[in-house]
Design an enzyme around this catalytic site. Structure first.
Site, PDB file in Angstrom:
ATOM      1  N   ARG A  91      98.155  88.940  75.704  1.00 21.13           N
ATOM      2  CA  ARG A  91      99.150  89.373  76.700  1.00 21.13           C
ATOM      3  C   ARG A  91      99.070  88.478  77.950  1.00 21.13           C
ATOM      4  NH1 ARG A  91      98.801  93.709  79.987  1.00 21.13           N
ATOM      5  NH2 ARG A  91      96.756  94.201  79.146  1.00 21.13           N
ATOM      6  N   ARG A 125      89.666  90.682  88.673  1.00 22.58           N
ATOM      7  CA  ARG A 125      89.707  92.046  88.120  1.00 22.58           C
ATOM      8  C   ARG A 125      88.906  92.220  86.839  1.00 22.58           C
ATOM      9  NH1 ARG A 125      94.944  90.056  87.214  1.00 22.58           N
ATOM     10  NH2 ARG A 125      95.311  89.928  84.977  1.00 22.58           N
ATOM     11  N   TYR A 146      88.799  73.522  88.458  1.00 28.34           N
ATOM     12  CA  TYR A 146      87.960  72.446  88.994  1.00 28.34           C
ATOM     13  C   TYR A 146      88.894  71.309  89.399  1.00 28.34           C
ATOM     14  CZ  TYR A 146      83.962  69.197  88.924  1.00 28.34           C
ATOM     15  OH  TYR A 146      83.013  68.273  89.254  1.00 28.34           O
ATOM     16  N   ARG A 199      82.523  67.381 103.113  1.00 27.52           N
ATOM     17  CA  ARG A 199      83.198  66.290 102.370  1.00 27.52           C
ATOM     18  C   ARG A 199      83.595  66.857 101.011  1.00 27.52           C
ATOM     19  NH1 ARG A 199      82.797  64.903  97.654  1.00 27.52           N
ATOM     20  NH2 ARG A 199      80.810  63.846  97.438  1.00 27.52           N
ATOM     21  N   LYS A 217      82.590  74.971  90.598  1.00 25.60           N
ATOM     22  CA  LYS A 217      81.416  74.414  89.912  1.00 25.60           C
ATOM     23  C   LYS A 217      80.708  75.530  89.134  1.00 25.60           C
ATOM     24  CE  LYS A 217      81.271  70.100  91.709  1.00 25.60           C
ATOM     25  NZ  LYS A 217      81.004  68.814  91.074  1.00 25.60           N
ATOM     26  N   GLU A 288      76.251  70.690  97.187  1.00 24.09           N
ATOM     27  CA  GLU A 288      77.527  70.114  96.770  1.00 24.09           C
ATOM     28  C   GLU A 288      78.375  69.702  97.959  1.00 24.09           C
ATOM     29  OE1 GLU A 288      78.281  69.896  93.365  1.00 24.09           O
ATOM     30  OE2 GLU A 288      79.828  68.553  94.140  1.00 24.09           O
ATOM     31  N   ASP A 289      78.872  68.513  97.898  1.00 26.20           N
ATOM     32  CA  ASP A 289      79.863  68.020  98.869  1.00 26.20           C
ATOM     33  C   ASP A 289      79.414  68.157 100.322  1.00 26.20           C
ATOM     34  OD1 ASP A 289      81.194  67.372  96.603  1.00 26.20           O
ATOM     35  OD2 ASP A 289      83.001  68.507  97.026  1.00 26.20           O
ATOM     36  N   ASP A 311      74.174  67.422  93.651  1.00 29.26           N
ATOM     37  CA  ASP A 311      75.051  67.053  92.544  1.00 29.26           C
ATOM     38  C   ASP A 311      75.746  65.716  92.783  1.00 29.26           C
ATOM     39  OD1 ASP A 311      76.554  67.467  90.189  1.00 29.26           O
ATOM     40  OD2 ASP A 311      78.223  68.236  91.387  1.00 29.26           O
ATOM     41  N   ASP A 312      76.176  65.475  94.013  1.00 26.82           N
ATOM     42  CA  ASP A 312      76.935  64.247  94.284  1.00 26.82           C
ATOM     43  C   ASP A 312      76.045  63.019  94.193  1.00 26.82           C
ATOM     44  OD1 ASP A 312      79.589  65.423  95.042  1.00 26.82           O
ATOM     45  OD2 ASP A 312      78.212  66.523  96.349  1.00 26.82           O
ATOM     46  N   ALA A 348      79.792  53.332  99.482  1.00 27.23           N
ATOM     47  CA  ALA A 348      78.339  53.377  99.711  1.00 27.23           C
ATOM     48  C   ALA A 348      77.968  54.707 100.352  1.00 27.23           C
ATOM     49  CB  ALA A 348      77.924  52.211 100.600  1.00 27.23           C
ATOM     50  N   ALA A 351      77.608  59.391  96.764  1.00 25.74           N
ATOM     51  CA  ALA A 351      77.822  59.159  95.336  1.00 25.74           C
ATOM     52  C   ALA A 351      77.510  57.711  94.966  1.00 25.74           C
ATOM     53  CB  ALA A 351      79.261  59.528  94.971  1.00 25.74           C
ATOM     54  N   ASN A 467      87.751  61.575  93.444  1.00 25.22           N
ATOM     55  CA  ASN A 467      88.550  62.784  93.215  1.00 25.22           C
ATOM     56  C   ASN A 467      89.242  63.214  94.500  1.00 25.22           C
ATOM     57  OD1 ASN A 467      87.591  63.235  90.511  1.00 25.22           O
ATOM     58  ND2 ASN A 467      85.634  63.763  91.416  1.00 25.22           N
ATOM     59  N   ASN A 512      82.800  62.412  85.251  1.00 24.31           N
ATOM     60  CA  ASN A 512      82.652  63.415  86.309  1.00 24.31           C
ATOM     61  C   ASN A 512      81.315  64.122  86.134  1.00 24.31           C
ATOM     62  OD1 ASN A 512      82.940  66.111  87.660  1.00 24.31           O
ATOM     63  ND2 ASN A 512      84.921  65.211  88.176  1.00 24.31           N
TER      64      ASN A 512
HETATM   65  N1  NAI Z   1      83.493  61.543  89.541  1.00 23.69           N
HETATM   66  C1  NAI Z   1      82.483  62.222  90.067  1.00 23.69           C
HETATM   67  O1  NAI Z   1      81.709  62.885  89.343  1.00 23.69           O
HETATM   68  C2  NAI Z   1      82.253  62.206  91.521  1.00 23.69           C
HETATM   69  C3  NAI Z   1      83.150  61.655  92.373  1.00 23.69           C
HETATM   70  N2  NAI Z   1      82.900  61.647  93.708  1.00 23.69           N
HETATM   71  C4  NAI Z   1      83.934  61.088  94.570  1.00 23.69           C
HETATM   72  O2  NAI Z   1      83.428  59.958  95.243  1.00 23.69           O
HETATM   73  C5  NAI Z   1      84.096  59.817  96.471  1.00 23.69           C
HETATM   74  C6  NAI Z   1      83.078  59.483  97.525  1.00 23.69           C
HETATM   75  O3  NAI Z   1      82.116  60.497  97.684  1.00 23.69           O
HETATM   76  P1  NAI Z   1      80.905  60.285  98.708  1.00 23.69           P
HETATM   77  O4  NAI Z   1      80.122  59.100  98.347  1.00 23.69           O
HETATM   78  O5  NAI Z   1      80.143  61.531  98.809  1.00 23.69           O
HETATM   79  O6  NAI Z   1      81.744  60.066 100.036  1.00 23.69           O
HETATM   80  P2  NAI Z   1      81.375  59.328 101.356  1.00 23.69           P
HETATM   81  O7  NAI Z   1      82.440  59.642 102.322  1.00 23.69           O
HETATM   82  O8  NAI Z   1      79.972  59.596 101.694  1.00 23.69           O
HETATM   83  O9  NAI Z   1      81.442  57.773 100.959  1.00 23.69           O
HETATM   84  C7  NAI Z   1      82.614  57.053 100.847  1.00 23.69           C
HETATM   85  C8  NAI Z   1      82.229  55.585 100.867  1.00 23.69           C
HETATM   86  O10 NAI Z   1      83.384  54.830 100.579  1.00 23.69           O
HETATM   87  C9  NAI Z   1      83.464  53.789 101.491  1.00 23.69           C
HETATM   88  N3  NAI Z   1      84.828  53.320 101.661  1.00 23.69           N
HETATM   89  C10 NAI Z   1      85.808  53.864 102.423  1.00 23.69           C
HETATM   90  N4  NAI Z   1      86.885  53.075 102.404  1.00 23.69           N
HETATM   91  C11 NAI Z   1      86.591  52.029 101.599  1.00 23.69           C
HETATM   92  C12 NAI Z   1      87.300  50.878 101.212  1.00 23.69           C
HETATM   93  N5  NAI Z   1      88.542  50.641 101.651  1.00 23.69           N
HETATM   94  N6  NAI Z   1      86.695  49.980 100.392  1.00 23.69           N
HETATM   95  C13 NAI Z   1      85.433  50.219  99.940  1.00 23.69           C
HETATM   96  N7  NAI Z   1      84.711  51.288 100.297  1.00 23.69           N
HETATM   97  C14 NAI Z   1      85.287  52.187 101.113  1.00 23.69           C
HETATM   98  C15 NAI Z   1      82.871  54.342 102.779  1.00 23.69           C
HETATM   99  O11 NAI Z   1      82.483  53.312 103.667  1.00 23.69           O
HETATM  100  C16 NAI Z   1      81.700  55.113 102.221  1.00 23.69           C
HETATM  101  O12 NAI Z   1      80.614  54.259 102.027  1.00 23.69           O
HETATM  102  C17 NAI Z   1      84.879  61.113  96.687  1.00 23.69           C
HETATM  103  O13 NAI Z   1      86.233  60.878  96.425  1.00 23.69           O
HETATM  104  C18 NAI Z   1      84.339  62.056  95.645  1.00 23.69           C
HETATM  105  O14 NAI Z   1      85.320  62.922  95.160  1.00 23.69           O
HETATM  106  C19 NAI Z   1      81.758  62.142  94.249  1.00 23.69           C
HETATM  107  C20 NAI Z   1      80.825  62.728  93.449  1.00 23.69           C
HETATM  108  C21 NAI Z   1      81.033  62.836  92.019  1.00 23.69           C
HETATM  109  C1  PYR Z   2      83.027  65.738  91.286  1.00 20.95           C
HETATM  110  C2  PYR Z   2      82.419  65.878  92.578  1.00 20.95           C
HETATM  111  O1  PYR Z   2      81.350  66.448  92.708  1.00 20.95           O
HETATM  112  C3  PYR Z   2      83.074  65.316  93.718  1.00 20.95           C
HETATM  113  O2  PYR Z   2      84.121  64.694  93.579  1.00 20.95           O
HETATM  114  O3  PYR Z   2      82.546  65.497  94.815  1.00 20.95           O
HETATM  115 MG    MG Z   3      80.913  66.921  94.672  1.00 15.43          MG
END
Ligand code: NAI
Ligand code: PYR
Ligand code: MG
Length: 545
Positions: A91, A125, A146, A199, A217, A288-289, A311-312, A348, A351, A467, A512
């Site tokens: 349903r 519910r 997610y 973040r 998560k 997380e985040d 996790d990140d 950098a 992640a 993401n 991911n």
């Molecule tokens: N696929 C997955 O499992 C995961 C994906 N992520 C994604 O990774 C991304 C980053 O996460 P965090 O490292 O925690 O964020 P953060 O904000 O700590 O790091 C972002 C990095 O990207 C750099 N950046 C920004 N603009 C840039 C550019 N134009 N060129 C090159 N580098 C640049 C920044 O200087 C910084 O070092 C997010 O979008 C997050 O969703 C994070 C964890 C897991």
């Molecule tokens: C997947 C994940 O943990 C993130 O994008 O932050």
């Molecule tokens: Mg995350």
């Protein structure tokens, strides 16, 4: 002293509870029994009547049999037709399917949010049915509960909020947390996912609204690792937000103040950790985040004393390593070639640095685990952030990125320098792997992808891991159409496979951390390990690959 104070508070909270139950005899009633939705396990319940129907842990809705309805004072409170749980799901699905959502399109499809609403209402519910639906349709609904849809949900959480889920600890609760944890109804909690909302995915600081990611998560913990849904706890630590748009919004549900920082911030997190580990000494806490600034510091602060992981930093690293090892296999090379891979990483943050740290360790292990191997492995990585290529000339370099700063002289010989652009780096390095964890949608532009055509690998890998969907560094269509059919592609959020013509499919894989964190939690729980070690994470990564 603070311990004594906290314990006193906890004890007085327990006394208050006991007193309440003495004054109000219905608070502790003789339990009655009914069977679970699967129909084969007895459940004891102290509640009656509407209280049961309003409790998602116990509610079976129209699946309560007539005898159960009599026993639990439910007769007359439900429509008379007793349904099987299969009929209930049927349903529900008719209603849900009416939207005919292409879930994989995520928030670009306006119905994704409507779908989330319907699922969320079911979660509120009848949890048993919610998880049955989720488990049976995990591929279709993971992108709803997610990433990518959860990103949209977090962005709009103040408007979408109906019923509370999880716990909120705020900067205003300092000194209260030890007693607050006893407000949670479950005596046993196995898994906590906690965020400070600073973040959320690649969407930045979403403050208190980030609780949506902790909920999403944990949904995957239940659906993918079989963790008991009554033993999971999503947590938001609200220390304020630096998102000015939220601060100006009178309807924002969080603290309307800027984020705490420095020692004040750490004191809040310390108090939270002490409180949850006092009430649930065996709990596992997933961070997380958290913005990178705190992600590494908090991981170092707690990882050797508490059952926790980030996790990140660590989950993402494990999945990326699994993908990197898989890429070597897909390139038709022996695994021992992994340490020869040239890897350009854009991003950098928590992640990106988490990935290069772990990948370096994996390479070193494959090379015999000597100090020399560990030292030489770092030369396989070129890390580019918002200011370009990171070299040892970089001022105020983040200590976590420091080990990966390229030597300037060596970079010069490659035609690179401090701050070289991503396209320059790709052109000069000709990497085997281009990995994006920058949070910048479209960063792998046509120019960057064109440059990757010069890769020394016949089958370069492109991991656009940011993401949600709109933050992916490129789409699979862009990657296949520009670089060519012979690539390995993975993205953080799901995309459809690409039709390459001539009956060829360009596979869009998902990279991911969701493929790892449920296993890390379950493995820790089952093994009884007191901490989560690098070795455990490494083993998880290798199994995942
Ligand atoms: N696929 C997955 O499992 C995961 C994906 N992520 C994604 O990774 C991304 C980053 O996460 P965090 O490292 O925690 O964020 P953060 O904000 O700590 O790091 C972002 C990095 O990207 C750099 N950046 C920004 N603009 C840039 C550019 N134009 N060129 C090159 N580098 C640049 C920044 O200087 C910084 O070092 C997010 O979008 C997050 O969703 C994070 C964890 C897991
Ligand atoms: C997947 C994940 O943990 C993130 O994008 O932050
Ligand atoms: Mg995350």
């Amino acid at each position: 002293m603070s311990n004594f104070y906290n314990q006193t508070r906890a004890a007085s909270s327990l006394m208050r509870r006991l007193k309440r139950s003495l004054i109000n005899p219905t608070a502790v009633t003789r339990p009655r029994c009914f069977t679970t939705a699967e129909g084969h396990r007895p459940t004891l319940v102290h509640k009656r009547s509407l209280d049961i129907l309003h409790d998602p842990w116990f509610n079976k809705g129209t699946a309560f049999s007539m005898t159960e309805r009599d026993r639990l004072d439910l007769r007359g409170l439900l429509p008379p037709n007793v349904m099987s749980s299969e009929q209930q799901i049927e349903r529900f699905m008719v209603d849900l399917k009416r939207l005919e959502v292409q879930a994989r399109d995520g928030p670009s499809d306006p119905n994704a949010l409507a779908k989330w609403r319907i699922l969320n209402r079911l979660h509120d519910r009848n949890e048993t049915m919610y998880y049955k639906v989720l488990i049976a349709n995990i591929e279709e609904y993971a992108p709803i509960v997610y990433t990518p849809t959860v990103g949209l949900v977090c962005q709009n959480y103040s408007g979408l909020f109906r019923r509370p889920r999880g716990m909120y600890f705020s900067a205003e609760d300092r000194g209260e947390m030890m007693s607050m944890v006893y407000n949670w109804p479950a005596d046993q909690v196995d898994m906590i996912v906690v965020t400070d909302g600073s973040r959320i995915l690649g969407l930045g600081d979403l403050g208190v609204q980030g609780i949506g990611i902790a909920i999403g998560k944990l949904d995957l913990y239940v659906a993918a690792a079989g963790i008991n849904p009554q033993r999971v706890l999503p947590v938001m630590i609200d220390v304020g937000t630096n998102n000015e748009k939220l601060l100006k919004n009178p309807l924002y549900l969080g603290l309307q103040q800027h984020r705490l920082d420095g020692d004040e911030y750490i004191a809040v997190i310390d108090e939270f950790m002490e409180a949850v580990f006092t009430r649930w000494p065996n709990v596992i806490v997933q961070f997380e985040d958290f913005q990178s600034k705190w992600a590494f510091k908090l991981l170092q602060r707690y990882r050797n004393t508490h059952r926790m992981f980030n996790d990140d930093v660590q989950g993402t690293a494990g999945v990326a390593i699994a993908g990197l090892l898989g890429a070597v296999r897909a390139q038709g090379r022996p695994m021992i070639d992994f340490p020869k891979q040239k890897i350009v990483v854009a991003g950098a943050g928590s992640a990106g640095i988490g990935v290069v740290n772990a990948a370096r360790k994996t390479m070193a292990r494959m090379l015999g685990n000597t100090e020399h191997a560990f030292d030489s492995a770092k030369s396989q990585f070129w890390v580019v952030d918002a200011n370009g290529l990171i070299t040892d000339e970089r001022e105020n370099i983040d200590p976590d990125a420091l080990p990966f700063a390229r030597n300037t002289n060596e970079a010069g010989r490659q035609g690179l320098r401090e701050g070289s652009s991503l396209v320059e780096v790709v052109r000069q390095v000709r990497p085997d792997v281009l990995l994006g964890l920058s949070g910048v949608g479209g960063l792998f532009s046509k120019e960057v992808l064109e440059a990757l055509k010069g890769s020394t690998s016949a089958k370069p890998a492109i991991f656009a891991m940011s993401n949600p969907t709109k933050n992916a560094e490129c789409t699979p269509e862009e990657a296949f159409s520009i670089v060519g059919d012979n690539i390995i592609f993975a993205s953080g959020s799901p995309f459809r496979d690409v039709d390459l013509g001539n009956r060829q499919i360009g596979h869009s894989n998902q990279g991911n951390n969701m493929y790892l964190f449920p296993g890390i939690g379950l493995g820790t729980l089952l093994s009884g390990s007191r901490i989560i070690s690098d070795g455990m994470l490494q083993a998880a990564a290798e199994r995942c690959g």
